[in-house]
Design an enzyme around this catalytic site. Sequence first.
Site, PDB file in Angstrom:
ATOM      1  CG  ASN A  99      -1.891  -1.173   1.184  1.00  0.00           C
ATOM      2  OD1 ASN A  99      -2.553  -1.427   0.185  1.00  0.00           O
ATOM      3  ND2 ASN A  99      -1.945  -1.914   2.282  1.00  0.00           N
TER       4      ASN A  99
ATOM      5  NE  ARG B 241       5.336   7.616   2.970  1.00  0.00           N
ATOM      6  CZ  ARG B 241       4.776   6.735   3.785  1.00  0.00           C
ATOM      7  NH1 ARG B 241       4.211   5.656   3.284  1.00  0.00           N
ATOM      8  NH2 ARG B 241       4.765   6.928   5.085  1.00  0.00           N
TER       9      ARG B 241
ATOM     10  NE  ARG C 125       3.711   0.428   3.996  1.00  0.00           N
ATOM     11  CZ  ARG C 125       3.247   1.673   4.059  1.00  0.00           C
ATOM     12  NH1 ARG C 125       3.733   2.519   4.947  1.00  0.00           N
ATOM     13  NH2 ARG C 125       2.280   2.071   3.266  1.00  0.00           N
TER      14      ARG C 125
ATOM     15  CE  LYS D 103       2.006  -6.183  -5.272  1.00  0.00           C
ATOM     16  NZ  LYS D 103       2.759  -4.990  -4.857  1.00  0.00           N
TER      17      LYS D 103
ATOM     18  N   PRO E  56       2.031 -12.248  -8.753  1.00  0.00           N
ATOM     19  CG  PRO E  56       3.991 -11.160  -8.103  1.00  0.00           C
ATOM     20  CD  PRO E  56       3.444 -12.112  -9.124  1.00  0.00           C
TER      21      PRO E  56
ATOM     22  CG  ASP F 131      -0.460  -4.605  -8.680  1.00  0.00           C
ATOM     23  OD1 ASP F 131      -0.938  -5.061  -9.748  1.00  0.00           O
ATOM     24  OD2 ASP F 131       0.510  -3.835  -8.667  1.00  0.00           O
TER      25      ASP F 131
END
Length: 275
Positions: free
Chosen positions: A120, A125, A169, A209, A226, A228
């Site tokens: 997410n 970043r 996280r 994922k 994966p 998304d």
Amino acid sequence: MKYAATENKIIIYSKDEFVPEHILECGQIFSYEKIENTYIVYSADKLAKITETGQTYEIETNNVEYFINFFDLNTDYAKLKLDLIKTYPYLKKAIDFGNGIRILKQDIFETIISFIISANNNIKRIKKILFAIRQKFGTKILSYYSFPTLEQLSKGTIDDFKSLGAGYRAKYLVEACKMLKNEDLTQYKQLSTKELNKKLLSIMGVGQKVSDCIMLFGFSRGDVFPVDTWIEKVYCSYFEDEHDRVKIRKNLLTTFGANSGYVQQYLFYSQRKNG
């Protein structure tokens, strides 16, 4: 693929099978930067500089063998792409668009931490957080910092990781380090994909994922896919209007089997860049 290696350089002659932009900007790695016409890639405690020079790409590094393996230079992607297009003609556009992609063979611990941070999150970043982690916990090597070892990163606290931008996280990183202290990651390589997936899912912050990304980019498992937002869009465009990602993943694995990881990268890169 045609390439040559010297003591501190790899020269890529097959430019249609190795395109740095495709390789580094397809979502499989975050520890790189582009300075003018040079890509600088960081992996564990190693560094490589990739520069286009006329008819070749030159990779400067003090660990040539590591980066020959890292960039998977001995896999015949030309044959792979031809076989995929022959079997699945509808993939041609995506494969042609990302023709220079190669799936990297990355450091396992760094891959686990990187993709826990990626959940997410956006690439800009993620890169910023990972470079901050290198500077705070890694070892300085000339002009750059290594990715911290498990021992080094285990010294970090939740507040440390929050101060570096990890947000919620931060707790996942602390708990992951605690768990991995009791594990031998080299032994994970011997596990079946099903067993490996189960192990990875037991790490806090690792969902399906993220587990698939770790297996594909850290363990070179081609039989993962994966899924998304981008892949969901691709699936709805190529196959059927379905938004259950568990079903999408299962159907894509059934369709592409052992080549699922390669197909995922071509479709992901094409969709993300082109929409």
